[in-house]
Design a protein around this motif. Sequence first.
Motif, PDB file in Angstrom:
ATOM      1  N   ASN A 257       0.816  -1.221   0.000  1.00 32.41           N
ATOM      2  CA  ASN A 257       0.000   0.000   0.000  1.00 32.41           C
ATOM      3  C   ASN A 257       0.848   1.270   0.000  1.00 32.41           C
ATOM      4  OD1 ASN A 257       0.273   0.849   2.852  1.00 32.41           O
ATOM      5  ND2 ASN A 257      -0.974  -0.955   3.326  1.00 32.41           N
ATOM      6  N   LEU A 260       1.585   1.901  -3.626  1.00 27.10           N
ATOM      7  CA  LEU A 260       0.391   2.532  -4.195  1.00 27.10           C
ATOM      8  C   LEU A 260       0.376   4.026  -3.887  1.00 27.10           C
ATOM      9  CD1 LEU A 260      -2.710   2.357  -5.230  1.00 27.10           C
ATOM     10  CD2 LEU A 260      -3.218   2.103  -2.800  1.00 27.10           C
ATOM     11  N   GLY A 382       2.893  -3.808  -5.168  1.00 27.61           N
ATOM     12  CA  GLY A 382       1.951  -2.696  -5.156  1.00 27.61           C
ATOM     13  C   GLY A 382       1.948  -1.933  -6.470  1.00 27.61           C
ATOM     14  N   ALA A 386      -1.508  -2.343  -8.360  1.00 26.21           N
ATOM     15  CA  ALA A 386      -2.262  -1.084  -8.397  1.00 26.21           C
ATOM     16  C   ALA A 386      -2.278  -0.501  -9.801  1.00 26.21           C
ATOM     17  CB  ALA A 386      -1.658  -0.094  -7.410  1.00 26.21           C
ATOM     18  N   VAL A 399      -7.209   1.731  -5.222  1.00 21.12           N
ATOM     19  CA  VAL A 399      -6.998   2.052  -3.802  1.00 21.12           C
ATOM     20  C   VAL A 399      -7.927   1.212  -2.923  1.00 21.12           C
ATOM     21  CG1 VAL A 399      -7.084   3.874  -2.062  1.00 21.12           C
ATOM     22  CG2 VAL A 399      -6.199   4.377  -4.343  1.00 21.12           C
ATOM     23  N   VAL A 402      -6.646  -2.417  -2.659  1.00 19.87           N
ATOM     24  CA  VAL A 402      -5.504  -2.538  -1.745  1.00 19.87           C
ATOM     25  C   VAL A 402      -5.957  -2.377  -0.294  1.00 19.87           C
ATOM     26  CG1 VAL A 402      -3.290  -1.520  -1.085  1.00 19.87           C
ATOM     27  CG2 VAL A 402      -3.837  -1.869  -3.495  1.00 19.87           C
TER      28      VAL A 402
END
Length: 429
Positions: A257, A260, A382, A386, A399, A402
Amino acid sequence: MPGSTRPENPAATRRPVLGLRQNLAQFMLLVAVNALVGGTLGQERTVLPLLATEAFHLDLYTGALTYILAFGLSKAAMNYFAGTLSDKYGRKPVLVAGWLAALPVPAMLILAPSWGWIVTANVLLGISQGLTWSTAVIMKMDLVGPRQRGLAMGFNEAAGYLGVAATALATGYLATTYGLRPAPFLLGAAYIALGLGLTVLAVRETHHHAFAEASGTPAAPGAAGAGLSTGQVFTLTSFRDRSLSAASQAGLVNNLNDGLAWGLFPVLFAGAGLGVGQIGIIAAAYPAVWGAAQLVTGAASDRWGRKWFIAAGMLVQAAALAMVAAGSTFEAWLGAAVVLGIGTAMVYPTLLASIGDVAHPAWRARAVGIYRLWRDAGFAAGALLAGLIADLYGIPVAVAAVAGITAVSGIVVAVRMRGGDHRPAAALP
């Protein structure tokens, strides 16, 4: 052993004193060095996502995120080797090598005529970050011993991510005032020169502290003893030990994350009409809160344990990501960045401390390196995940996806991690 390159064990002739107060000068020097390590990474946080779209005209998110994929893969690999090499050759040479790897990076970012140069620069930056940050972690664990491990990791990660935050804010200002290149990356060049100079001239070797701790430390309950091969340490840290493997998967998802946030948040905010200055404030707020709060969370986990800090922190991160997916204004996204920073602060130093609790000092450096391999593979995961979802369905959906993965990771920690692994270290005489 004849022909061995492993540092000689000085504990046989003199026993170093462990503890934060006893090694305060070297500890604080290493804190300063890690702040510079973080600043070297922070030079990219605000500027590169905008450079991808404005200077190199990369429209697809997966293409723009290739630099994070390259960074994550190279840093993950170097984390693994940092632990092994620091056991074989000592900590300081590995730290110096990490700074040397970073030397070409600012010039490559400034002069890059194509996106391939940016990707190559991030391979070198990943190598540098893996060697320098991992070694700074290992050296602080060496110095403080078992009693204040959470506090030590809080200081380490706070310094690094406050360095990221301050530099993200500063480069946002520099980019607004002077353009995306070269001014923001000149700051990174200064950090690298200062970090290399301090390391060469002032940092001292800490491997003998680990030898001293190992000589009187049994393994924590549920973990293995001292005589393990690197392959055995990898298997134990990655899969077999409940606490070590739970920490490794949580670290991977945490940086998934973060990858991301690094790669897509500035693009999302710019698409909503925010200026570079506002994007820089949000990009700085997340690591600033993350960095500062670790001074509290790391020490608190020494007192109250690691497991529930980690599980709760992952759930707080999931909630913050959901806020980003649902938001549409500067104020909403700034609030989400603060919440995300709090959740990450609950997790980041606590995960490192939990590895140190379970791993025997004889193989702790390798366990830290393997944990950080998994954790920083999250950058690559990520960026890829993403980017693909964002290309297909848009950034808010990426988003939200995740956020769901992060929540599941917190549940895994709650179910799998042992709850009292920090106790044996705290109970040592």
